[in-house]
Scaffold this active site. Structure first.
Site, mmCIF file in Angstrom:
data_model
loop_
_atom_site.group_PDB
_atom_site.id
_atom_site.type_symbol
_atom_site.label_atom_id
_atom_site.label_comp_id
_atom_site.label_asym_id
_atom_site.label_seq_id
_atom_site.Cartn_x
_atom_site.Cartn_y
_atom_site.Cartn_z
ATOM 1 N N VAL A 1 -2.440 33.787 -11.450
ATOM 2 C CA VAL A 1 -3.782 32.960 -11.429
ATOM 3 C C VAL A 1 -3.222 31.574 -11.002
ATOM 4 C CG1 VAL A 1 -5.606 31.972 -12.551
ATOM 5 C CG2 VAL A 1 -4.674 34.346 -13.113
ATOM 6 N N CYS A 2 -3.938 30.698 -10.167
ATOM 7 C CA CYS A 2 -3.563 29.255 -9.945
ATOM 8 C C CYS A 2 -4.985 28.966 -9.724
ATOM 9 C CB CYS A 2 -2.514 29.232 -8.920
ATOM 10 S SG CYS A 2 -3.180 29.405 -7.330
ATOM 11 N N ARG A 3 -5.017 27.810 -9.166
ATOM 12 C CA ARG A 3 -6.445 27.025 -8.860
ATOM 13 C C ARG A 3 -7.018 27.790 -7.727
ATOM 14 N NH1 ARG A 3 -8.646 23.562 -5.115
ATOM 15 N NH2 ARG A 3 -10.513 22.277 -5.957
ATOM 16 N N GLY A 15 -5.273 30.243 -5.338
ATOM 17 C CA GLY A 15 -4.619 31.563 -4.947
ATOM 18 C C GLY A 15 -3.225 31.227 -4.232
ATOM 19 N N MET A 25 -9.081 30.330 -9.993
ATOM 20 C CA MET A 25 -9.754 29.646 -11.021
ATOM 21 C C MET A 25 -10.960 29.190 -10.515
ATOM 22 S SD MET A 25 -8.668 30.359 -14.220
ATOM 23 C CE MET A 25 -9.915 29.343 -15.038
#
Length: 194
Positions: A71-73, A75, A100
């Protein structure tokens, strides 16, 4: 419920919510900066900043033998983490589609902390400010406008390579670092869940 490796590497927020419902879903590794993670994260996720993940992936591999969702902001960093872990030999990796941003847009549960600017917004502020100042000063000082050209070239390269040197530099600032991720503590918490 194991992740089907024959499917695409992405996982929608709705699909991830379904996997997490029964409590035996995949491990969630959030590769954003500690500052971004503290602002908002998926409950039960582990913060393993991208640089830490790259540096300590061999140590992490021995404790990530089950399904993992990165997971990141949005992708992009999660995709970089996926490449790093895949090269190291870890199967069963997925990336949360849209990161996210998509998770929150879907109304999925989150843990919130103190609000902070995410790294992408900081890059836009710094790059835009440099270009603006260089443009204004360039009216009076010949050649200064080339600084804006260099920033534009850097942003173009960042988009084409899906990396961002300015973002990596900004992630080192105290505002973004927060408490340093202790790999031993992280490994211990991964081991506890096994």
């Amino acid at each position: 419920m194991p992740i089907d490796a024959s499917r695409a590497a992405g996982l929608t927020p709705a699909s991830l919510q379904q996997l997490l419902k029964d409590g035996s879903g995949p491990r969630l590794l959030d590769v954003r900066t500690p500052g971004e993670f503290r602002t908002v994260h998926i409950p039960g996720s582990y913060n393993v900043p991208l640089d830490t993940l790259r540096e300590h992936r061999a140590e992490l591999l021995t404790h990530l033998d089950e399904d993992v969702v990165l997971v990141c902001r949005s992708g992009a960093r999660a995709a970089q983490a996926e490449r790093a872990l895949t090269e190291a030999g870890l199967p069963n990796l997925r990336v949360l589609d849209g990161g996210m941003m998509a998770w929150e847009a879907a109304g999925a549960p989150v843990n919130r902390g103190e609000a902070r600017w995410d790294l992408e917004r900081q890059v836009r502020l710094v790059a835009g400010s440099i270009v603006l100042v260089a443009g204004v000063v360039g009216v009076f000082v010949p050649g200064v406008h080339l600084i804006g050209t260099a920033i534009g070239a850097g942003l173009t390269f960042a988009a084409l390579s899906n990396t961002c040197a300015m973002g990596m530099m900004l992630s080192k600032l105290p505002y973004n670092r927060g408490p340093r991720t202790d790999v031993r503590t992280l490994v211990a918490s991964l081991r506890e869940r096994s």
